[in-house]
Design a protein around this motif. Structure first.
Motif, mmCIF file in Angstrom:
data_model
loop_
_atom_site.group_PDB
_atom_site.id
_atom_site.type_symbol
_atom_site.label_atom_id
_atom_site.label_comp_id
_atom_site.label_asym_id
_atom_site.label_seq_id
_atom_site.Cartn_x
_atom_site.Cartn_y
_atom_site.Cartn_z
ATOM 1 N N CYS A 178 127.721 66.792 56.735
ATOM 2 C CA CYS A 178 126.538 67.499 56.277
ATOM 3 C C CYS A 178 126.150 68.597 57.283
ATOM 4 O O CYS A 178 126.070 68.339 58.481
ATOM 5 N N CYS B 62 119.832 65.194 52.126
ATOM 6 C CA CYS B 62 119.379 66.522 52.531
ATOM 7 C C CYS B 62 119.166 67.416 51.320
ATOM 8 O O CYS B 62 118.245 68.227 51.307
ATOM 9 N N CYS C 31 124.578 66.649 52.491
ATOM 10 C CA CYS C 31 124.631 65.327 51.893
ATOM 11 C C CYS C 31 123.531 65.143 50.845
ATOM 12 O O CYS C 31 122.647 65.985 50.696
HETATM 13 ZN ZN LIG Z 1 122.422 65.572 55.481
#
Ligand SMILES: [Zn+2]
Length: 116
Positions: A86, A110, A107
């Motif tokens: 990420c 997020c 990810c």
């Molecule tokens: Zn993330």
């Protein structure tokens, strides 16, 4: 994540890259402003729809160009072994998410935070 997984992802990305490049080309060909670029003065009153269509197509092209940029970035990170991390939190991106959206750079959690 094993080698097969990455090989599959790379395959998906390369196919997607080709498709998006073709879509960008198609959008450019559809654009009345682009295809009229060489034409002489246009008739009065026909400009408005052309401008509208152009604005819409330009937005579409922007989205596709962004997507293409992410695909290329993902392909580079596959080469450098940084793929699947990420960009925001540095944790591993869920494999299921990568399979669905191989060009993703962040990810699940997020992206949820981002869309809020
Ligand atoms: Zn993330």
């Amino acid at each position: 994540m094993n080698k097969n997984f990455f090989a599959k992802i790379q395959d998906l990305l390369l196919k997607k890259e080709k498709r998006v490049e073709e879509e960008i080309k198609a959008v450019e060909e559809d654009d009345p402003v682009m295809s009229d670029a060489l034409a002489e003065a246009t008739e009065p009153g026909t400009d408005s729809w052309k401008t509208d269509a152009h604005t819409q197509l330009a937005a579409m092209k922007q989205n596709l160009t962004d997507l293409l940029g992410r695909i290329k970035k993902a392909l580079v990170s596959l080469q450098t072994g940084k793929y699947g991390k990420c960009e925001t939190c540095g944790r591993a991106i869920e494999p299921a998410r990568l399979k669905l959206m191989p060009e993703t750079l962040i990810c699940m959690s997020c992206s949820k935070k981002k869309s809020k």
